[in-house]
Design a protein around this motif. Structure first.
Motif, PDB file in Angstrom:
ATOM      1  N   GLU A  97       0.853  -1.190   0.000  1.00 37.00           N
ATOM      2  CA  GLU A  97       0.000   0.000   0.000  1.00 37.00           C
ATOM      3  C   GLU A  97       0.888   1.240   0.000  1.00 37.00           C
ATOM      4  OE1 GLU A  97      -3.058   0.106  -0.462  1.00 37.00           O
ATOM      5  OE2 GLU A  97      -4.063  -1.658   0.354  1.00 37.00           O
ATOM      6  N   GLY A  98       0.821   1.996  -1.056  1.00 37.33           N
ATOM      7  CA  GLY A  98       1.647   3.190  -1.162  1.00 37.33           C
ATOM      8  C   GLY A  98       1.588   3.739  -2.571  1.00 37.33           C
ATOM      9  N   VAL A  99       2.648   4.409  -2.984  1.00 42.99           N
ATOM     10  CA  VAL A  99       2.712   4.997  -4.323  1.00 42.99           C
ATOM     11  C   VAL A  99       4.047   4.645  -4.955  1.00 42.99           C
ATOM     12  CG1 VAL A  99       1.189   6.921  -3.748  1.00 42.99           C
ATOM     13  CG2 VAL A  99       3.657   7.186  -3.446  1.00 42.99           C
ATOM     14  N   THR A 100       4.098   4.701  -6.276  1.00 41.36           N
ATOM     15  CA  THR A 100       5.374   4.493  -6.943  1.00 41.36           C
ATOM     16  C   THR A 100       6.295   5.678  -6.668  1.00 41.36           C
ATOM     17  OG1 THR A 100       4.684   5.589  -8.991  1.00 41.36           O
ATOM     18  CG2 THR A 100       4.264   3.200  -8.810  1.00 41.36           C
ATOM     19  N   VAL A 101       7.582   5.452  -6.813  1.00 39.67           N
ATOM     20  CA  VAL A 101       8.546   6.553  -6.662  1.00 39.67           C
ATOM     21  C   VAL A 101       8.254   7.635  -7.698  1.00 39.67           C
ATOM     22  CG1 VAL A 101      10.986   7.167  -6.930  1.00 39.67           C
ATOM     23  CG2 VAL A 101      10.339   5.134  -5.611  1.00 39.67           C
ATOM     24  N   TYR A 136      21.947 -12.256 -10.639  1.00 38.85           N
ATOM     25  CA  TYR A 136      20.871 -11.811 -11.525  1.00 38.85           C
ATOM     26  C   TYR A 136      20.958 -10.311 -11.793  1.00 38.85           C
ATOM     27  CZ  TYR A 136      18.440 -16.268 -10.849  1.00 38.85           C
ATOM     28  OH  TYR A 136      18.105 -17.596 -10.831  1.00 38.85           O
ATOM     29  N   VAL A 137      20.336  -9.903 -12.900  1.00 45.28           N
ATOM     30  CA  VAL A 137      20.175  -8.497 -13.251  1.00 45.28           C
ATOM     31  C   VAL A 137      18.678  -8.229 -13.379  1.00 45.28           C
ATOM     32  CG1 VAL A 137      20.859  -6.657 -14.832  1.00 45.28           C
ATOM     33  CG2 VAL A 137      22.258  -8.709 -14.654  1.00 45.28           C
ATOM     34  N   HIS A 138      18.196  -7.145 -12.782  1.00 45.14           N
ATOM     35  CA  HIS A 138      16.769  -6.824 -12.849  1.00 45.14           C
ATOM     36  C   HIS A 138      16.371  -6.386 -14.255  1.00 45.14           C
ATOM     37  CE1 HIS A 138      13.022  -4.546 -12.279  1.00 45.14           C
ATOM     38  NE2 HIS A 138      12.859  -5.194 -11.139  1.00 45.14           N
ATOM     39  N   ARG A 139      17.149  -5.512 -14.866  1.00 42.10           N
ATOM     40  CA  ARG A 139      17.009  -5.017 -16.244  1.00 42.10           C
ATOM     41  C   ARG A 139      15.905  -3.987 -16.457  1.00 42.10           C
ATOM     42  NH1 ARG A 139      16.738  -8.733 -21.105  1.00 42.10           N
ATOM     43  NH2 ARG A 139      15.177  -9.913 -19.929  1.00 42.10           N
ATOM     44  N   ASP A 140      15.112  -3.663 -15.444  1.00 41.97           N
ATOM     45  CA  ASP A 140      14.088  -2.633 -15.642  1.00 41.97           C
ATOM     46  C   ASP A 140      13.861  -1.844 -14.357  1.00 41.97           C
ATOM     47  OD1 ASP A 140      12.319  -1.148 -17.160  1.00 41.97           O
ATOM     48  OD2 ASP A 140      10.636  -2.519 -16.885  1.00 41.97           O
ATOM     49  N   VAL A 141      14.960  -1.402 -13.749  1.00 40.52           N
ATOM     50  CA  VAL A 141      14.866  -0.574 -12.546  1.00 40.52           C
ATOM     51  C   VAL A 141      14.515   0.845 -12.979  1.00 40.52           C
ATOM     52  CG1 VAL A 141      16.052   0.238 -10.483  1.00 40.52           C
ATOM     53  CG2 VAL A 141      16.627  -1.996 -11.435  1.00 40.52           C
ATOM     54  N   LYS A 142      13.407   1.356 -12.465  1.00 38.08           N
ATOM     55  CA  LYS A 142      12.934   2.692 -12.837  1.00 38.08           C
ATOM     56  C   LYS A 142      11.980   3.190 -11.758  1.00 38.08           C
ATOM     57  CE  LYS A 142       9.193   0.709 -15.647  1.00 38.08           C
ATOM     58  NZ  LYS A 142       8.594   0.628 -17.004  1.00 38.08           N
ATOM     59  N   PRO A 143      11.639   4.478 -11.756  1.00 36.03           N
ATOM     60  CA  PRO A 143      10.739   5.001 -10.717  1.00 36.03           C
ATOM     61  C   PRO A 143       9.374   4.318 -10.685  1.00 36.03           C
ATOM     62  CG  PRO A 143      11.873   6.797 -11.820  1.00 36.03           C
ATOM     63  CD  PRO A 143      12.203   5.559 -12.602  1.00 36.03           C
ATOM     64  N   GLY A 144       8.903   3.842 -11.839  1.00 37.00           N
ATOM     65  CA  GLY A 144       7.614   3.165 -11.877  1.00 37.00           C
ATOM     66  C   GLY A 144       7.659   1.746 -11.347  1.00 37.00           C
ATOM     67  N   ASN A 145       8.864   1.199 -11.157  1.00 36.15           N
ATOM     68  CA  ASN A 145       9.020  -0.155 -10.625  1.00 36.15           C
ATOM     69  C   ASN A 145       9.570  -0.146  -9.201  1.00 36.15           C
ATOM     70  OD1 ASN A 145       7.946  -1.621 -12.698  1.00 36.15           O
ATOM     71  ND2 ASN A 145       9.896  -2.062 -13.701  1.00 36.15           N
ATOM     72  N   ALA A 146       9.369   0.950  -8.511  1.00 38.82           N
ATOM     73  CA  ALA A 146       9.718   1.040  -7.089  1.00 38.82           C
ATOM     74  C   ALA A 146       8.557   1.727  -6.383  1.00 38.82           C
ATOM     75  CB  ALA A 146      11.010   1.820  -6.892  1.00 38.82           C
ATOM     76  N   MET A 147       8.194   1.217  -5.217  1.00 38.41           N
ATOM     77  CA  MET A 147       7.070   1.770  -4.467  1.00 38.41           C
ATOM     78  C   MET A 147       7.500   2.170  -3.064  1.00 38.41           C
ATOM     79  SD  MET A 147       3.666  -0.365  -5.492  1.00 38.41           S
ATOM     80  CE  MET A 147       2.689   0.915  -4.678  1.00 38.41           C
ATOM     81  N   ILE A 148       6.895   3.233  -2.565  1.00 39.52           N
ATOM     82  CA  ILE A 148       7.124   3.687  -1.195  1.00 39.52           C
ATOM     83  C   ILE A 148       5.846   3.443  -0.406  1.00 39.52           C
ATOM     84  CG2 ILE A 148       7.703   5.641   0.282  1.00 39.52           C
ATOM     85  CD1 ILE A 148       9.142   6.914  -2.025  1.00 39.52           C
TER      86      ILE A 148
END
Length: 296
Positions: A97-101, A136-148
């Motif tokens: 429960e939160g918002v993306t970065v 491993y490599v994530h390959r798609d680290v971005k503000p839309g793939n992180a949540m606070i």
């Protein structure tokens, strides 16, 4: 899917959460265990995407395996279940429960304060380092793939693009503006690709712009073109050398792992016992470091 639809005879769909290249996520209610969950659905098969559907199915199973492996790890949604749905699969996991970065940054109405931005990016790097340690490599680290979440804890989400470090992936993955240059080419991808992405997030939070021009991936594909120079104009001067080492065009000249990023950013994190930033809006991602007795 619509509100009220039932999946796997136990999960009642509530609302959409968002989607990506591999699937679409919904909030749902688990009637068997009386809890809220998130369900990620594999995109349906179409005539035009039959091969992609089968590849996507493999990626879905791999994502479930990774989530299960890191069950209980900080910064990764807890894995609950994987189930068949129509021709594909669904992954059931913890509902953060939160918002993306990305959304959190938009509320700041301007460049983010350094201590807040560094706290967010450090938490992202701490989580990504778990993948790197396992090869491993994530390959798609971005503000839309992180949540606070509401406590200021940052989660990395969407592991559908994760790949074995040092191997050439079958498909090009990543998001323009955050993907490393080598991700635009059929090359082996190392952990420094994620470091590049994390560095781009930091620049975006601090300056509201990305470090490379819009056509940087096109330049990467056309290797005859000279690489562009990153724009770090508004990055605080003491922090700029670290950022430059994260987003260097050449993979071998970058910081190599997310764990190294955590170490390099340590001097720029808020000190233990320091007060919250008065310009903070919403959840406090600095709390983890400010309230630590001993910051590691």
């Amino acid at each position: 899917m619509r509100r009220g639809d039932v999946v796997a005879k136990r999960y009642v769909i509530d609302r959409p959460l968002g989607g990506g290249s591999f699937g679409t996520a919904f909030a749902a209610y688990d009637t068997r265990l009386d809890r809220q969950v998130a369900i990620k659905f594999q995109h349906p098969r179409t005539f035009e995407s039959n091969a992609g559907f089968e590849s996507n199915k493999m990626g879905f199973k791999e994502e479930a395996r990774i989530l299960k492996h890191y069950k209980g790890s900080r910064g990764i949604p807890e894995y609950f279940d994987i189930a068949r749905h129509n021709e594909g699969w669904v992954i059931v996991m913890e509902l953060v429960e939160g918002v993306t970065v990305e959304r959190y940054a938009s509320v700041s109405h301007g460049p983010m304060e350094q201590d807040i931005a560094v706290s967010i990016v450090t938490q992202v790097a701490e989580t990504v380092s778990l993948l790197h340690e396992a090869g491993y490599v994530h390959r798609d680290v971005k503000p839309g793939n992180a949540m606070i979440d509401h406590n200021g804890d940052v989660y990395v989400i969407d592991f559908g693009s994760t790949w074995v470090a040092g191997r050439k992936p079958p498909l090009r993955e990543g998001t323009d503006g955050f993907a490393a240059p080598e991700q635009a080419m059929p090359l082996r991808i190392g952990t420094s690709a994620d470091v590049f992405s994390i560095g781009c997030i930091l620049v975006k939070l601090l300056t509201l712009h990305l470090p490379y021009p819009d056509d940087y991936l096109t330049r990467a594909r056309k290797r005859r073109l000279p690489p562009p120079e990153p724009d770090l104009t508004h990055v605080p001067a003491p922090l700029a050398p670290v950022v430059l080492d994260m987003i260097h065009w050449e993979p071998r000249l970058r910081i190599q792992t997310a764990a190294e990023v955590v170490d390099r950013l340590r001097p720029f994190r808020p000190a233990a016992g320091s007060p919250p930033n008065p310009k903070l809006i919403g959840a406090d991602p600095t709390m983890r470091y400010r309230c630590s007795v001993a910051v590691r």
